[in-house]
Design an enzyme around this catalytic site. Structure first.
Site, mmCIF file in Angstrom:
data_model
loop_
_atom_site.group_PDB
_atom_site.id
_atom_site.type_symbol
_atom_site.label_atom_id
_atom_site.label_comp_id
_atom_site.label_asym_id
_atom_site.label_seq_id
_atom_site.Cartn_x
_atom_site.Cartn_y
_atom_site.Cartn_z
ATOM 1 N N LYS A 58 0.841 -1.213 0.000
ATOM 2 C CA LYS A 58 0.000 0.000 0.000
ATOM 3 C C LYS A 58 0.872 1.258 0.000
ATOM 4 O O LYS A 58 0.657 2.186 -0.769
ATOM 5 C CB LYS A 58 -0.919 0.053 1.239
ATOM 6 C CG LYS A 58 -1.820 -1.132 1.414
ATOM 7 C CD LYS A 58 -2.681 -1.012 2.669
ATOM 8 C CE LYS A 58 -1.933 -0.995 3.984
ATOM 9 N NZ LYS A 58 -1.229 -2.246 4.317
ATOM 10 N N ARG A 87 -9.266 1.134 9.499
ATOM 11 C CA ARG A 87 -8.866 -0.254 9.736
ATOM 12 C C ARG A 87 -9.876 -1.023 10.571
ATOM 13 O O ARG A 87 -9.638 -2.196 10.912
ATOM 14 C CB ARG A 87 -7.545 -0.277 10.494
ATOM 15 C CG ARG A 87 -6.385 -0.513 9.588
ATOM 16 C CD ARG A 87 -5.167 -0.658 10.441
ATOM 17 N NE ARG A 87 -4.147 0.114 9.838
ATOM 18 C CZ ARG A 87 -2.951 -0.346 9.558
ATOM 19 N NH1 ARG A 87 -2.615 -1.560 9.883
ATOM 20 N NH2 ARG A 87 -2.081 0.410 8.972
ATOM 21 N N ARG A 121 11.788 -5.712 4.489
ATOM 22 C CA ARG A 121 11.617 -4.258 4.289
ATOM 23 C C ARG A 121 12.649 -3.462 5.094
ATOM 24 O O ARG A 121 12.991 -3.783 6.219
ATOM 25 C CB ARG A 121 10.222 -3.835 4.741
ATOM 26 C CG ARG A 121 10.056 -2.313 4.739
ATOM 27 C CD ARG A 121 8.644 -1.863 4.919
ATOM 28 N NE ARG A 121 7.953 -2.535 6.008
ATOM 29 C CZ ARG A 121 6.640 -2.549 6.135
ATOM 30 N NH1 ARG A 121 5.886 -1.949 5.241
ATOM 31 N NH2 ARG A 121 6.094 -3.171 7.151
ATOM 32 N N ARG A 142 11.872 -1.788 10.869
ATOM 33 C CA ARG A 142 10.876 -1.426 11.879
ATOM 34 C C ARG A 142 10.794 -2.514 12.950
ATOM 35 O O ARG A 142 10.882 -3.694 12.658
ATOM 36 C CB ARG A 142 9.496 -1.253 11.200
ATOM 37 C CG ARG A 142 9.334 0.085 10.548
ATOM 38 C CD ARG A 142 8.122 0.181 9.650
ATOM 39 N NE ARG A 142 6.896 -0.441 10.121
ATOM 40 C CZ ARG A 142 5.757 -0.466 9.430
ATOM 41 N NH1 ARG A 142 5.689 0.113 8.241
ATOM 42 N NH2 ARG A 142 4.685 -1.064 9.905
ATOM 43 N N ARG A 190 0.101 -9.112 13.566
ATOM 44 C CA ARG A 190 -0.508 -8.081 12.701
ATOM 45 C C ARG A 190 -1.429 -8.718 11.650
ATOM 46 O O ARG A 190 -2.483 -8.179 11.334
ATOM 47 C CB ARG A 190 0.588 -7.252 12.018
ATOM 48 C CG ARG A 190 1.253 -6.276 12.973
ATOM 49 C CD ARG A 190 2.567 -5.740 12.432
ATOM 50 N NE ARG A 190 2.438 -4.965 11.227
ATOM 51 C CZ ARG A 190 3.460 -4.687 10.403
ATOM 52 N NH1 ARG A 190 4.667 -5.151 10.669
ATOM 53 N NH2 ARG A 190 3.256 -3.953 9.346
HETATM 54 P P1 AP5 Z 1 4.944 -1.573 1.781
HETATM 55 O O1 AP5 Z 1 4.604 -0.702 0.622
HETATM 56 O O2 AP5 Z 1 5.747 -1.000 2.892
HETATM 57 O O3 AP5 Z 1 3.632 -2.299 2.338
HETATM 58 P P2 AP5 Z 1 2.421 -1.735 3.200
HETATM 59 O O4 AP5 Z 1 1.192 -2.377 2.671
HETATM 60 O O5 AP5 Z 1 2.459 -0.235 3.234
HETATM 61 O O6 AP5 Z 1 2.801 -2.390 4.568
HETATM 62 P P3 AP5 Z 1 2.822 -1.880 6.094
HETATM 63 O O7 AP5 Z 1 3.412 -3.005 6.874
HETATM 64 O O8 AP5 Z 1 3.472 -0.536 6.228
HETATM 65 O O9 AP5 Z 1 1.363 -1.777 6.391
HETATM 66 P P4 AP5 Z 1 0.731 -1.839 7.736
HETATM 67 O O10 AP5 Z 1 -0.619 -1.512 7.295
HETATM 68 O O11 AP5 Z 1 0.814 -3.029 8.557
HETATM 69 O O12 AP5 Z 1 1.611 -0.825 8.623
HETATM 70 P P5 AP5 Z 1 1.382 0.669 9.052
HETATM 71 O O13 AP5 Z 1 2.657 1.375 9.044
HETATM 72 O O14 AP5 Z 1 0.209 1.249 8.331
HETATM 73 O O15 AP5 Z 1 5.710 -2.856 1.159
HETATM 74 C C1 AP5 Z 1 6.202 -3.887 2.012
HETATM 75 C C2 AP5 Z 1 7.556 -4.393 1.443
HETATM 76 O O16 AP5 Z 1 7.309 -5.052 0.200
HETATM 77 C C3 AP5 Z 1 8.581 -3.282 1.138
HETATM 78 O O17 AP5 Z 1 9.858 -3.751 1.472
HETATM 79 C C4 AP5 Z 1 8.454 -3.053 -0.385
HETATM 80 O O18 AP5 Z 1 9.680 -2.619 -0.950
HETATM 81 C C5 AP5 Z 1 8.059 -4.445 -0.874
HETATM 82 N N1 AP5 Z 1 7.142 -4.411 -2.011
HETATM 83 C C6 AP5 Z 1 6.082 -3.570 -2.200
HETATM 84 N N2 AP5 Z 1 5.430 -3.871 -3.337
HETATM 85 C C7 AP5 Z 1 6.095 -4.935 -3.875
HETATM 86 C C8 AP5 Z 1 5.902 -5.742 -5.062
HETATM 87 N N3 AP5 Z 1 4.877 -5.506 -5.921
HETATM 88 N N4 AP5 Z 1 6.762 -6.761 -5.291
HETATM 89 C C9 AP5 Z 1 7.794 -7.027 -4.418
HETATM 90 N N5 AP5 Z 1 8.035 -6.310 -3.296
HETATM 91 C C10 AP5 Z 1 7.183 -5.282 -3.015
HETATM 92 O O19 AP5 Z 1 0.860 0.477 10.555
HETATM 93 C C11 AP5 Z 1 1.748 0.075 11.588
HETATM 94 C C12 AP5 Z 1 0.996 -0.002 12.901
HETATM 95 O O20 AP5 Z 1 0.413 1.287 13.228
HETATM 96 C C13 AP5 Z 1 -0.204 -0.968 12.942
HETATM 97 O O21 AP5 Z 1 0.204 -2.296 13.188
HETATM 98 C C14 AP5 Z 1 -1.019 -0.358 14.095
HETATM 99 O O22 AP5 Z 1 -0.467 -0.683 15.342
HETATM 100 C C15 AP5 Z 1 -0.846 1.138 13.886
HETATM 101 N N6 AP5 Z 1 -1.895 1.700 13.035
HETATM 102 C C16 AP5 Z 1 -1.738 2.246 11.797
HETATM 103 N N7 AP5 Z 1 -2.912 2.651 11.304
HETATM 104 C C17 AP5 Z 1 -3.859 2.359 12.250
HETATM 105 C C18 AP5 Z 1 -5.269 2.506 12.310
HETATM 106 N N8 AP5 Z 1 -5.966 3.051 11.309
HETATM 107 N N9 AP5 Z 1 -5.903 2.074 13.420
HETATM 108 C C19 AP5 Z 1 -5.221 1.543 14.453
HETATM 109 N N10 AP5 Z 1 -3.880 1.366 14.456
HETATM 110 C C20 AP5 Z 1 -3.206 1.757 13.366
#
Ligand code: AP5
Length: 211
Positions: A13, A88, A127, A159, A170
């Protein structure tokens, strides 16, 4: 244009939102990034969020909703944005809908990125992230030009929540609390699914066809 990028952790994403944001000059609003900055700066939101994030749990709805209500009403978000990581939970989706209605606007599209758990795990544990510009790399799929260094000069790090045990938590939280949003937005007729098991470029092309 107002988009929500929905999908499991590690599906890509953030990678796609960064590109889409640059291409369409829309702010990329990532709750994870906002929360990590808040933790670093030790704000009251950061202090409330820290242990939830480190344990792979969701930060309480009221904390996130207040944070996002302010952010999406900021001047740079007046004509649109990409929401990455919000909503979420069903409660967050309902709160978002109320905020949008109050402002006389609506979401254009919710993009659901789908991928199997094994590939998600592989993407997340490889990552590496930049603490300064939030750029995202992968040790195999998208390595930096200079090992350990971002293009902006920042020192890449892994991270704390990207270790396998926390990723498993997660993924479980995603299935229980976030995946019901797929049906929620299907019923609103604004959900589009993209198969995320393709190259970054191919997924970006598919996204492009949708707008
Ligand atoms: P990446 O683009 O980083 O993936 P992502 O979907 O953004 O993954 P996240 O882990 O950041 O999402 P998340 O939703 O768990 O974490 P967030 O920070 O929002 O890609 C991942 C990897 O794959 C990278 O290395 C990239 O290079 C590679 N890649 C990408 N596309 C590729 C492809 N096509 N082919 C090959 N490789 C590829 O949230 C973290 C924490 O914050 C949560 O756990 C929670 O505690 C809190 N939080 C955040 N939002 C909320 C909310 N709304 N409510 C409550 N808690 C929340």
């Amino acid at each position: 244009m107002r988009f929500v990028f929905l999908g499991p952790p590690g599906v890509g994403k953030g990678t796609q939102a960064a590109r889409f944001s640059e291409r369409h000059k829309l702010p990329h609003i990532a709750t994870g990034d906002l929360l990590r900055v808040a933790i670093k700066e030790e704000t009251s939101v950061g202090l409330k969020a820290k242990s939830f994030i480190e344990n792979g749990r969701l930060v309480p709805d009221e904390v996130i909703i207040a944070l996002m209500e302010d952010r999406i009403q900021a001047p740079d978000a007046k004509s649109g944005y990409i929401l990455d990581g919000f909503p979420r939970t069903i409660a967050q989706a309902k709160a978002l809908s109320e905020i949008l209605t109050r402002n006389g606007v609506a979401l254009d599209c919710v993009v659901y990125f789908s991928l199997d758990d094994e590939t998600l795990m592989e993407r997340i544990v490889g990552r590496r992230t930049c603490p300064d510009c939030h750029a995202i790399y992968h040790v195999s799929y998208h390595p930096p030009e200079k090992e350990g260094l971002c293009h902006c000069g920042g020192i890449l790090f892994q991270r704390k929540d990207d270790v396998p045990e926390t990723v498993a938590e997660r993924l479980a939280v995603y299935k229980n609390e976030t995946s019901p949003l797929i049906t929620y937005y299907k019923n609103e007729n604004i959900l589009t699914e993209i198969n995320a098991d393709q190259s970054v470029d191919r997924i970006a092309e598919n996204l492009q066809k949708m707008v």
